[in-house]
Write a protein that holds these residues in place. Structure first.
Motif, PDB file in Angstrom:
ATOM      1  N   THR A 158      73.230  18.008  38.025  1.00 51.52           N
ATOM      2  CA  THR A 158      73.709  17.877  39.402  1.00 51.52           C
ATOM      3  C   THR A 158      72.767  18.618  40.346  1.00 51.52           C
ATOM      4  N   SER A 159      72.243  17.878  41.316  1.00 51.06           N
ATOM      5  CA  SER A 159      71.333  18.459  42.309  1.00 51.06           C
ATOM      6  C   SER A 159      72.141  19.204  43.374  1.00 51.06           C
ATOM      7  N   LEU A 160      71.690  20.408  43.675  1.00 46.35           N
ATOM      8  CA  LEU A 160      72.375  21.196  44.696  1.00 46.35           C
ATOM      9  C   LEU A 160      72.309  20.506  46.061  1.00 46.35           C
ATOM     10  N   HIS A 161      71.163  19.948  46.394  1.00 42.70           N
ATOM     11  CA  HIS A 161      70.979  19.343  47.706  1.00 42.70           C
ATOM     12  C   HIS A 161      71.438  17.882  47.733  1.00 42.70           C
ATOM     13  N   ASP A 162      70.939  17.074  46.798  1.00 40.37           N
ATOM     14  CA  ASP A 162      71.206  15.636  46.829  1.00 40.37           C
ATOM     15  C   ASP A 162      72.640  15.286  46.438  1.00 40.37           C
ATOM     16  N   ASP A 163      73.138  15.866  45.353  1.00 37.78           N
ATOM     17  CA  ASP A 163      74.474  15.517  44.863  1.00 37.78           C
ATOM     18  C   ASP A 163      75.589  16.306  45.530  1.00 37.78           C
ATOM     19  N   LEU A 164      75.350  17.593  45.783  1.00 37.20           N
ATOM     20  CA  LEU A 164      76.399  18.446  46.342  1.00 37.20           C
ATOM     21  C   LEU A 164      76.292  18.604  47.854  1.00 37.20           C
ATOM     22  N   GLY A 165      75.151  18.209  48.416  1.00 38.17           N
ATOM     23  CA  GLY A 165      74.965  18.320  49.860  1.00 38.17           C
ATOM     24  C   GLY A 165      74.891  19.752  50.356  1.00 38.17           C
ATOM     25  N   VAL A 166      74.409  20.645  49.494  1.00 34.00           N
ATOM     26  CA  VAL A 166      74.314  22.057  49.856  1.00 34.00           C
ATOM     27  C   VAL A 166      73.096  22.268  50.751  1.00 34.00           C
ATOM     28  N   ASP A 167      73.345  22.762  51.965  1.00 33.38           N
ATOM     29  CA  ASP A 167      72.229  23.072  52.859  1.00 33.38           C
ATOM     30  C   ASP A 167      71.786  24.514  52.622  1.00 33.38           C
ATOM     31  N   SER A 168      70.811  24.973  53.380  1.00 34.51           N
ATOM     32  CA  SER A 168      70.252  26.304  53.135  1.00 34.51           C
ATOM     33  C   SER A 168      71.280  27.417  53.343  1.00 34.51           C
TER      34      SER A 168
END
Length: 80
Positions: free
Chosen positions: A29-39
């Protein structure tokens, strides 16, 4: 703490932070692509992990963490 226990703990933390208790998370699971986690969310997650595991995670290490598996392997390396 075993690798599975660490993974269970970090997935719990991210679900809590995102307010999505039923979110399916795997090591790919990608932090940015799958979870939408920004900085900002990523830094909040890192702070939660620092508190949970009683360690300090340098900013330059965070830049290399793209998926949950990266996060898991990093923590396993730091904790063992």
């Amino acid at each position: 703490m075993t690798k599975d226990q660490i993974f269970d703990r970090i997935t719990y933390l991210i679900r809590e932070q995102l307010h999505k208790p039923d979110l399916v998370i795997t090591q790919t699971t990608s932090l940015h692509d799958d979870l939408g986690v920004d900085s900002i969310a990523l830094m909040e997650f890192v702070i939660s992990m620092e508190d949970e595991f009683n360690l300090e995670i340098p900013d330059e290490d965070v830049e290399d963490l793209e998926c949950m598996g990266d996060m898991l392997n990093y923590l396993v390396g730091r904790l063992n």
